[in-house]
Design an enzyme around this catalytic site. Structure first.
Site, PDB file in Angstrom:
ATOM      1  N   ARG A 145      38.670 114.198  -9.032  1.00 53.11           N
ATOM      2  CA  ARG A 145      37.623 114.913  -8.296  1.00 53.11           C
ATOM      3  C   ARG A 145      38.211 115.800  -7.201  1.00 53.11           C
ATOM      4  NH1 ARG A 145      32.499 112.195  -5.054  1.00 53.11           N
ATOM      5  NH2 ARG A 145      34.157 111.033  -4.028  1.00 53.11           N
TER       6      ARG A 145
ATOM      7  N   ALA B 235      29.227 116.776  -4.523  1.00 55.86           N
ATOM      8  CA  ALA B 235      29.939 116.110  -5.610  1.00 55.86           C
ATOM      9  C   ALA B 235      29.355 114.705  -5.699  1.00 55.86           C
ATOM     10  CB  ALA B 235      31.436 116.059  -5.329  1.00 55.86           C
ATOM     11  N   SER B 236      28.737 114.383  -6.821  1.00 54.88           N
ATOM     12  CA  SER B 236      28.022 113.117  -6.947  1.00 54.88           C
ATOM     13  C   SER B 236      28.967 111.922  -6.880  1.00 54.88           C
ATOM     14  CB  SER B 236      27.247 113.076  -8.271  1.00 54.88           C
ATOM     15  OG  SER B 236      26.257 114.059  -8.318  1.00 54.88           O
ATOM     16  N   GLN B 237      28.391 110.762  -6.621  1.00 53.35           N
ATOM     17  CA  GLN B 237      29.140 109.516  -6.599  1.00 53.35           C
ATOM     18  C   GLN B 237      29.834 109.331  -7.950  1.00 53.35           C
ATOM     19  OE1 GLN B 237      26.626 106.185  -5.842  1.00 53.35           O
ATOM     20  NE2 GLN B 237      28.315 104.750  -5.488  1.00 53.35           N
ATOM     21  N   PRO B 238      31.163 109.129  -7.975  1.00 53.51           N
ATOM     22  CA  PRO B 238      31.883 109.066  -9.257  1.00 53.51           C
ATOM     23  C   PRO B 238      31.353 108.022 -10.232  1.00 53.51           C
ATOM     24  CG  PRO B 238      33.433 109.408  -7.472  1.00 53.51           C
ATOM     25  CD  PRO B 238      32.090 109.167  -6.836  1.00 53.51           C
TER      26      PRO B 238
END
Length: 377
Positions: free
Chosen positions: A32, A94-97
């Protein structure tokens, strides 16, 4: 699906969240951190607060945040915010992985399938898709020109070249259709008809969907049918930034007209926490209603209900230890009466959460259901 060691409860080295076997090579190859700006805001989900991290002055903290299983805000206020302090409304992230991984698994994409991503954001999700499916099979659409340009640059730097389009995603992207899968990375209050038209029969649309009753969403997986409809179950509660054209506009409280009706209720206010089961079910049942909870210094709580279609509001104040609670209603819709009917239905149905609810979409709109599409809410 084959479970990885993480999904069996044994964290894999360097990763704290589960990833399905089919997606492991992509997550191993595409960190990421390649897609994050130097200035970012790490979001604490427990407190709902965000703190800034600048790679140029705190690289260790920045890298730790990039690797953590947390959402990261990358834009505030549609790009109008300046400075290191958090802005007013987060508008790109950036969304939670762990959620990224679970959504990609829920998408059920296979090599050779064509995928349309709605909401490019940083470009990380598009890179993961491209790594597994190939650049030629991935199209990603982003409405914000600056966000789109930054994502395109990050993708190229990382070695990926999916089709990146800067446009309003509500229209889909006809030149790439038909798609086998559409994956959406923002919250919806309506499913655009164009998406169904551009998905082949049997294809899937995976999207966060909810109502304006609350800001929460639930992930729904719709199967597209040849008759122009789509239907499928909700999978899990989530919360995403909303599609810009579908954001909530709070109604004005009607001050004049109509009669104020007062009464009492013996109902108990169900939990309205972010991922509590009632708000999703209530919104699907009530339609066109938004709520707010007002806490009082004496510990009481007032549930406010507002209509989004006619001038109307209701308020019920709950105090612990009291059997009856004061209710007021005003305007062209008796919102408390509708709320109590929805609450009674929810209790009688066994207090269902997202895992028992589903959605059918047709050209006229949407219809929610309980357990089976034939059992309409």
């Amino acid at each position: 699906m084959t479970l990885t060691s993480e999904q069996e409860g044994r964290p894999a080295p360097g990763r704290s969240f589960p990833v399905a076997d089919a997606w492991l090579p992509a997550f191993d190859a595409v960190p990421r951190s390649l897609f994050l700006p130097d200035l970012l805001w790490a979001h604490d989900m427990a407190t709902g607060t965000s703190r800034s991290l600048d790679r140029t002055t705190d690289e260790r903290g920045w890298l730790a945040a990039a690797a953590a299983d947390i959402p990261i805000v990358t834009q505030w206020d549609d790009g109008g915010h300046q400075g290191a302090e958090p802005g007013t409304v987060p508008t790109s992230s950036a969304s939670q992985p762990s959620l990224v991984a679970s959504m990609l698994d829920d998408l059920q994409a296979e090599p050779g399938m064509r995928v349309l991503e709605q909401g490019t954001g940083t470009g990380w999700n598009a890179a993961l898709l491209s790594h597994r499916l190939g650049d030629a099979n991935v199209t990603t659409v982003e409405i914000d020109p600056q966000v789109s340009a930054q994502a395109r640059a990050a993708l190229r730097t990382a070695g990926y070249r999916p089709t990146v389009i800067c446009a309003d995603g509500a229209s889909g992207y006809p030149p790439g259709a038909p798609y086998d899968r559409i994956i959406v990375t923002y919250g919806l209050r309506r499913i655009p008809e164009a998406w169904i038209e551009q998905t082949r029969p049997g294809g899937l649309i995976l999207a966060p969907f909810g109502t304006h009753y609350s800001n929460a969403d639930a992930l729904v997986r719709l199967t597209v049918h040849s008759d122009g409809t789509a239907s499928g179950p909700f999978l899990q509660p989530v919360e995403f930034m909303k599609m810009r054209s579908q954001r909530l506009t709070w109604p004005q409280n009607p001050a004049d007209g109509g009669t104020l009706a007062e009464s009492t209720t013996t109902a108990t206010l169900p939990a309205h926490d972010k991922f509590a089961p009632f708000p999703l079910a209530a919104g699907l049942r009530l339609r066109d209603v938004v709520h707010a909870i007002q806490p009082h210094e004496d510990g009481a709580r007032t549930l406010w209900l507002y209509s989004l279609t006619v001038p109307a509001w209701a308020a019920a104040t709950f105090r612990d230890g009291e059997d009856e609670h004061h209710v007021r209603q005003h305007g062209g819709r008796r919102l408390w009466d509708d709320f109590e009917q929805a609450l009674t239905w929810w209790h009688q149905a066994g207090e269902p959460g997202a895992d028992r609810l589903g959605l059918t979409v047709n050209p006229d709109g949407w219809q929610a259901w309980l357990d089976d599409p034939a059992q309409r809410i």
